[in-house]
Enzyme design. Sequence first.
Site, PDB file in Angstrom:
ATOM      1  N   ASP A  61       0.795  -1.230   0.000  1.00  0.00           N
ATOM      2  CA  ASP A  61       0.000   0.000   0.000  1.00  0.00           C
ATOM      3  C   ASP A  61       0.831   1.285   0.000  1.00  0.00           C
ATOM      4  O   ASP A  61       1.785   1.405   0.782  1.00  0.00           O
ATOM      5  CB  ASP A  61      -0.869   0.060   1.259  1.00  0.00           C
ATOM      6  CG  ASP A  61      -1.748  -1.156   1.445  1.00  0.00           C
ATOM      7  OD1 ASP A  61      -1.619  -2.122   0.686  1.00  0.00           O
ATOM      8  OD2 ASP A  61      -2.556  -1.138   2.393  1.00  0.00           O
ATOM      9  N   GLU A 241     -11.223  -1.835   3.774  1.00  0.00           N
ATOM     10  CA  GLU A 241      -9.900  -1.342   4.143  1.00  0.00           C
ATOM     11  C   GLU A 241      -9.635   0.003   3.478  1.00  0.00           C
ATOM     12  O   GLU A 241     -10.351   0.420   2.570  1.00  0.00           O
ATOM     13  CB  GLU A 241      -8.808  -2.332   3.712  1.00  0.00           C
ATOM     14  CG  GLU A 241      -8.896  -3.706   4.337  1.00  0.00           C
ATOM     15  CD  GLU A 241      -7.766  -4.613   3.903  1.00  0.00           C
ATOM     16  OE1 GLU A 241      -7.083  -5.164   4.780  1.00  0.00           O
ATOM     17  OE2 GLU A 241      -7.560  -4.773   2.681  1.00  0.00           O
TER      18      GLU A 241
END
Length: 531
Positions: A61, A241
């Site tokens: 990420d 998320e």
Amino acid sequence: MLTNYITMPILTHKFKTMYKAKFIALLLMLAAVKSIAQQITPTPQWRPVYHYSPPTNWTNDPNGLMYLNGEFQLYYQKNPFENKWGHMSWGHATSKDLVHWKNYPVAIPEVVTKDTTTSIFSGSAVLDKDNTSGFGINGKAPLVAIFTADQPKQKKESQFIAYSNDNGLSYKLYAHNPVIDLNKSDFRDPNVFWYAPTKEWVMTVSMVNEHMVRFYGSKNLKDWTKLSDFGPAGFTKNGWECPSILPLTVDGDPAKTKWALFVSSGGGHGPLIQYFVGDFDGITFKNDNADDKVLTVDYGDCFYAAIAWRNAPANKKILLGWLQNGKPETYPWKGQMAIPRDLSLKTMDEGLRLIQTPSTIISSSLSKLVNNNVFTAKDLAIGSKGVKLSKLGHFDSNAYWIDAEFKLNGAKKAGFYITELKGADGTVAKKVAVGYDAVKQELYIDCTTAEKENKPADNLVLTAPMKAVNGKVRIHVLMDRSSLEVLGNGGEKVISTMIYPEAGANGLSAFSDGKAVISSLKMWDMSILGK
């Protein structure tokens, strides 16, 4: 000796057992050696040349995106030790043009003590220009990172902060962490921004298994108060998320904005990232659409965990996502970022919808860098045999950028064949098709003949619903060694995927099932950037 074990019946059971154990151990050792050899085989043929990838080891990420002192700050999930997920820390890189990147040591490392391991999961970072946190020194504004601390021994995720007084090169953990702790195992990915009307910091954070985004407010980045919850809504079959919320311009009018709330939606089937459009008053997000409406950011199988630079030049909101690697392994790195995308909203027949275009910052930078490696054409008739676009030394290294408008003229399909590989008989044996299906009204990527060993069967063909406009479609193809991003009709639809061309699979051509014409074609050969 192993042969003796197999052929000599007079050996006792004890010795048979011993030799059998040695035989099994040898097989395991050979398998391990083979596995290690596979992992350490360099794969420069798949290293992107105009997308960010770390020099070595694992990344996932993007985190802590800021535009600071004329540079784009990129933090990202990093394993400092090996080429697989684990030991999560924040890696760090900066760029002035979104093409060339300077890499730095790990900014926030995993913390290991006798009692606990604290992994540094995803989050955000802000410039605390008014020093609301009190972390600044000598009148200089600190940078404050807000992230999830994952502590597996305690089976807990909570929100930590850390601060930097050296322009983000290193961070010191706040002495009184955590700043938010619900004693939950899945509670993560805080994204923080300053909301001027209420003069406070606002955080979005994911209540993963509840399929909710929780909003918190704070005056000082240390003390947080719950504001509201949004959800469940949209796609809820996987956990939520990496939430974030952004004000986006509508129909190109800077005076008209709406808020877009982004949520990464786990894995498997369904949108990897969804979005909601509505209004935000500093406390509550109100969705414009019905709760069961699902809006998809990217119709591919790899674009995930995307967040935005909020304060880029010209007030742009630039989305950056992680392109997840599948099989095979890459080395000495694994993982890369997608192309940075400028975001806006557009009024469509069905309502406001997200528009994503390659950021003008990166497209301008790349155009200058490869201005001598450009091919243009107009009114290019394709015909049933297609048109070859690659030749030796030109568009034959799987690193290019295509912007094409097709006039369909009744054709059922039209587009490009990329990573073409010829067989022994001279015909194309493998290829990836990127195009438009006029019958199904779909933008698509078809990897059926090329990626069967690397993708599950239901991901070999990826599609996005899209309508032609006055008999024309516009297709952007961003191919970068192993990443492929396809944008349709000026960013109305996007499909991203990872492919792994084998040696010699580097052909490029246009095709048409009918009499389609490429009314406008511009191609940039990016191979010069990898030399």
